[in-house]
Scaffold this motif. Sequence first.
Motif, PDB file in Angstrom:
ATOM      1  N   LYS A 182       0.728  -1.133  -0.033  1.00 33.06           N
ATOM      2  CA  LYS A 182       0.079   0.015   0.071  1.00 33.06           C
ATOM      3  C   LYS A 182       0.897   1.308  -0.032  1.00 33.06           C
ATOM      4  O   LYS A 182       1.833   1.098   0.438  1.00 33.06           O
ATOM      5  N   MET A 214      -9.174  12.751  -3.767  1.00 33.68           N
ATOM      6  CA  MET A 214      -9.401  11.272  -3.754  1.00 33.68           C
ATOM      7  C   MET A 214     -10.297  10.619  -4.794  1.00 33.68           C
ATOM      8  O   MET A 214     -10.033   9.371  -5.143  1.00 33.68           O
ATOM      9  N   ALA A 247      -7.852   9.927  -7.176  1.00 33.66           N
ATOM     10  CA  ALA A 247      -6.987   8.830  -6.796  1.00 33.66           C
ATOM     11  C   ALA A 247      -7.429   7.395  -6.920  1.00 33.66           C
ATOM     12  O   ALA A 247      -6.762   6.350  -7.568  1.00 33.66           O
ATOM     13  N   VAL A 248      -8.789   7.284  -6.561  1.00 28.53           N
ATOM     14  CA  VAL A 248      -9.291   5.911  -6.825  1.00 28.53           C
ATOM     15  C   VAL A 248      -9.504   5.382  -7.982  1.00 28.53           C
ATOM     16  O   VAL A 248      -9.958   4.339  -8.493  1.00 28.53           O
ATOM     17  N   VAL A 302      -5.558   0.496  -8.513  1.00 25.34           N
ATOM     18  CA  VAL A 302      -6.005   0.726  -7.178  1.00 25.34           C
ATOM     19  C   VAL A 302      -6.834  -0.138  -6.651  1.00 25.34           C
ATOM     20  O   VAL A 302      -8.036  -0.254  -7.655  1.00 25.34           O
ATOM     21  N   ALA A 339      -9.175   1.881  -1.144  1.00 23.36           N
ATOM     22  CA  ALA A 339      -8.550   3.061  -0.737  1.00 23.36           C
ATOM     23  C   ALA A 339      -9.388   3.320   0.558  1.00 23.36           C
ATOM     24  O   ALA A 339     -10.597   3.094   0.807  1.00 23.36           O
ATOM     25  N   GLU A 340      -8.479   4.078   1.505  1.00 21.34           N
ATOM     26  CA  GLU A 340      -9.086   4.463   2.637  1.00 21.34           C
ATOM     27  C   GLU A 340      -8.409   5.642   3.018  1.00 21.34           C
ATOM     28  O   GLU A 340      -7.176   6.008   2.923  1.00 21.34           O
ATOM     29  N   THR A 341      -9.196   6.592   3.645  1.00 18.83           N
ATOM     30  CA  THR A 341      -8.844   7.903   4.083  1.00 18.83           C
ATOM     31  C   THR A 341      -9.246   8.089   5.394  1.00 18.83           C
ATOM     32  O   THR A 341     -10.373   7.753   5.967  1.00 18.83           O
ATOM     33  N   ALA A 399      -3.838   8.433   4.220  1.00 18.58           N
ATOM     34  CA  ALA A 399      -4.409   7.911   3.175  1.00 18.58           C
ATOM     35  C   ALA A 399      -3.876   6.636   2.726  1.00 18.58           C
ATOM     36  O   ALA A 399      -2.526   6.716   2.898  1.00 18.58           O
ATOM     37  N   GLU A 400      -4.534   5.665   2.227  1.00 18.32           N
ATOM     38  CA  GLU A 400      -3.924   4.445   1.952  1.00 18.32           C
ATOM     39  C   GLU A 400      -4.502   3.861   0.510  1.00 18.32           C
ATOM     40  O   GLU A 400      -5.784   3.819   0.453  1.00 18.32           O
ATOM     41  N   LEU A 401      -3.753   3.806  -0.108  1.00 13.22           N
ATOM     42  CA  LEU A 401      -3.936   3.122  -1.468  1.00 13.22           C
ATOM     43  C   LEU A 401      -3.378   1.637  -1.620  1.00 13.22           C
ATOM     44  O   LEU A 401      -2.105   1.458  -1.638  1.00 13.22           O
TER      45      LEU A 401
END
Lengths: 102, 102
Positions: free
Chosen positions: A4, A27, A30-31, A36, A39-41, A59-61
């Motif tokens: 990630k 975001m 980003a998604v 990807v 995704a979590e923010t 944030a995590e991708l």
Amino acid sequence: MTVKLVVLYTRPADPEAFEKHYLDVHMPMAVQIPGVQRAETARFVDAPDGGEVGWYRCAELYFADADALTAAFGTEQGRAVAADFEAVAPPGSRLLVADIDA
Amino acid sequence: MTVKLVVLYTRPADPEAFEKHYLDVHMPMAVQIPGVQRAETARFVDAPDGGEVGWYRCAELYFADADALTAAFGTEQGRAVAADFEAVAPPGSRLLVADIDA
């Protein structure tokens, strides 16, 4: 998903303007980066260790593997998101890659 | 799950000993804390921002809400995990609470 991209944001000068751009523009871009998978923010709200909260957001991708992550940021969408990050991330914000434990 | 505890570890003096304790003892204890709905751990391996990787590991424990997180660390298991964190986390490691975006 074995890897990630972890993004740590420092506190923006204008949190309201940052939030609007981040949630409405950054975001959603980003998604859509190819590869990807998740995704979590999240916004930091407390520091149980007794220190300053310091960091503002994370944030995590998530990607299938390291090759997928590298390929993602070679795409047009990936480069656009990286450029947007450079434009809006407060100084001291971090981009880190992490291997997820099985 | 609306909230998570984010743990950022700085680099341990003895990574091999740290890894053994962390993966064999600490995380198995952590996932048994009442109220933990999801756990993820990862090791930082790269810094695409061009800086030092700096942070060593991150861990996230997910809870239904902030009350569940608070209650979790009031339990015997939660207190034991917090004590183990104090004993093994390298100086400068962080404990932060984050509200997850919907």
